[in-house]
Scaffold this active site. Structure first.
Site, PDB file in Angstrom:
ATOM      1  N   SER A 116      75.445   4.728  10.480  1.00 22.63           N
ATOM      2  CA  SER A 116      75.215   3.680   9.500  1.00 22.63           C
ATOM      3  C   SER A 116      73.761   3.607   9.005  1.00 22.63           C
ATOM      4  CB  SER A 116      75.588   2.320  10.101  1.00 22.63           C
ATOM      5  OG  SER A 116      74.789   2.025  11.226  1.00 22.63           O
ATOM      6  N   SER A 149      74.980   5.953  15.017  1.00 24.53           N
ATOM      7  CA  SER A 149      74.401   5.538  13.734  1.00 24.53           C
ATOM      8  C   SER A 149      72.959   5.972  13.487  1.00 24.53           C
ATOM      9  CB  SER A 149      74.513   4.023  13.571  1.00 24.53           C
ATOM     10  OG  SER A 149      75.830   3.660  13.287  1.00 24.53           O
ATOM     11  N   LYS A 193      65.900   0.133   8.260  1.00 24.45           N
ATOM     12  CA  LYS A 193      67.278  -0.277   7.992  1.00 24.45           C
ATOM     13  C   LYS A 193      67.300  -1.796   7.779  1.00 24.45           C
ATOM     14  CE  LYS A 193      71.727   0.581  10.342  1.00 24.45           C
ATOM     15  NZ  LYS A 193      72.323   1.184  11.550  1.00 24.45           N
TER      16      LYS A 193
END
Lengths: 63, 423
Positions: B129, B153, B54
């Protein structure tokens, strides 16, 4: 009850410009959030001495 | 198996890294235009088993956008503690993965870098996310990826994309060099193809061994709540999965997910808004309208209420461990109670249903962050539209070894985690 005017004033005091038309929706959402959180019965039973950092000790105890 | 990119991480250790790298690059070339999992590929990814992370895990000298316009050109001055450990353990880093802007959104939409799309059907959300982390692992572009979990997330995108995702105990993985959202809730965890692979990645990051562990676990479950509140396809898959782990699960009353989620949101909103205060004063127009609206909300949380919710946290954790878990080892529930919504229904042009859909996506994950406990999301079936379904196991603080062992036992008895989106 949180009102749109209150929300606008609180944010303005912090220098935050609200998106147009946001205050009313935000007031409703914030009231709903605080009501949902406030519905937890543990809130009324919270000990006077409960410490915001006490969670760390409980984590170790609950391992 | 002809394509080495389809191996498990454990199996990949037996294959020369250059073969793995070539195989993953070929799959990235095929899949990236369809799913937009990467923000950028690293031209010098290092030598080892291919991972990617990420775009909020900093690497010194490299851009880390955090999925935002504000940090589009921001170059990190340090390398995150987690990446340092993975580098030292011999993993390659293929590039920076897509994510929700500043990790503050549950769907995987991103107006600055383009939405990440679900490999099982690009019309549907990846969850967020850690959208790119889940999509890249699901499409077998990498063998694993780091994500962050503040309200779901890691688990929401893992569930939506049909991979395994571990939300670690708060404080277990050092957050140095990772973008903060809400420090009281933020955790870092791996997404991978199986619980066993998650265990190998966590071991590399923390230096502690997680496998093998005790596999015969006592499961607590709230079947009535699931039947009443989850979509029937979700409920059927999750309740069937319970029996795979424990023939005689302990029926317990469900925690008050909504009150605990609200506690979580109080902390998250107040802390995230404090974190972003300078930019919200100086350049609010550089946020997407959705993230800006979420951040505006935090400035209206009274400080006294924020502290009251923090003071309540220990009591809530004790209640979960004594009343919900009780004699059981782990609590089992769906990762997401609804069927996955489309990108359209949850995007900027979403209709009246959108606020409810967004709230429902993380309804069963946020409460776990408030309690600070670890949880594992793992695939347990597919719905009638061919999209993944996922269960969630929640344990006591620092019970990652038990969670991963239970996940491994479940995945030895099932094959949901082995399914790969058709190429």
């Amino acid at each position: 009850m949180t009102t749109a005017a209150t929300i606008e004033a609180i944010l303005a005091a912090q220098g935050i410009a609200l998106s147009p038309g946001r205050a009313e929706r935000l007031a409703r959402a914030q009231q709903a959030l605080l009501d949902a959180s406030g519905a937890d019965p543990l809130r009324d039973a919270l000990a006077f001495d409960a410490d915001p950092a006490g969670f760390l000790a409980v984590m170790q105890k609950c391992k | 198996m002809s394509d080495p990119a389809l191996l498990s991480l454990a199996q990949a250790r037996e294959v020369p890294p250059n073969e793995l790298l070539s195989a993953c690059r070929a799959r990235i070339e095929l899949w990236q235009p369809r799913i937009n999992a990467f923000i950028d590929l690293d031209p010098a990814p290092g030598f080892g088993i291919p991972l990617a992370h990420k775009d909020m895990f900093y690497r010194a000298g490299r851009i880390s956008t955090c999925g935002s316009k504000i940090r589009r050109d921001w170059v990190a001055g340090e390398t995150s503690a987690a990446l340092e450990k993975l580098d030292a353990a011999g993993f390659a880093d293929l590039g920076r993965l897509n994510m929700s802007e500043f990790a503050y959104g549950p769907t995987g939409h991103n107006e600055h870098y383009g939405d990440c799309r679900n490999p099982w059907n690009p019309d549907y959300i990846t969850g967020g996310s850690s959208s790119g982390s889940a999509a890249a692992v699901a499409a077998r572009l990498v063998f694993g990826a780091l994500g962050s979990d503040t309200g779901g997330s890691v688990r929401v995108p893992a569930a939506a994309c049909g991979v395994t995702g571990l939300k670690t105990t708060w404080g277990r993985v050092p957050g140095r060099g990772a973008m903060p959202l809400s420090p009281s809730l933020d955790t870092i965890g791996p997404l991978a193809r199986s619980a066993e692979d998650c265990g190998l990645l966590l071991q590399a990051i923390t230096g502690e061994g997680y496998l093998p562990g005790k596999e015969n676990v006592r499961i607590a479950v709230s079947s009535g709540w699931i039947e009443e509140n989850a979509h029937p396809e979700v409920a059927a898959a999750v309740l069937a999965a319970v029996k795979t782990l424990d023939k005689h699960p302990i029926e317990v009353e469900a925690p008050d997910f909504d009150a605990l989620s609200a506690h979580c949101l109080v902390l998250m909103q107040a802390e995230a808004s404090a974190q972003h205060a300078k930019w919200m004063r100086e350049r609010p127009g550089d946020y997407s309208s959705a993230v800006r609206a979420r951040l505006e909300a935090g400035y209206a949380i009274p400080a006294s209420y924020y502290l009251e919710v923090l003071r309540l946290r220990g009591a809530c954790l004790e209640r979960f461990c004594s009343q919900t878990l009780g004699a059981a080892d782990l609590y089992l529930l769906p990762a997401i109670a609804i069927r996955l919504p489309t990108r359209e229904a949850t995007g900027p042009k979403g209709g009246d249903e959108m606020p409810r859909l967004l709230a429902d996506l993380s309804r069963l994950t946020r409460w776990v962050n408030y309690l600070g406990v670890p949880a594992l999301a793992l695939p347990c079936g597919f719905d009638s539209r061919g999209l993944p379904l996922s269960l969630q196991l929640v344990g006591r603080p620092f019970s990652e070894a038990l969670l991963l062992a239970a996940g491994r036992a479940f995945q030895r008895a099932t094959s949901w985690h082995e399914r790969v989106p058709p190429g």
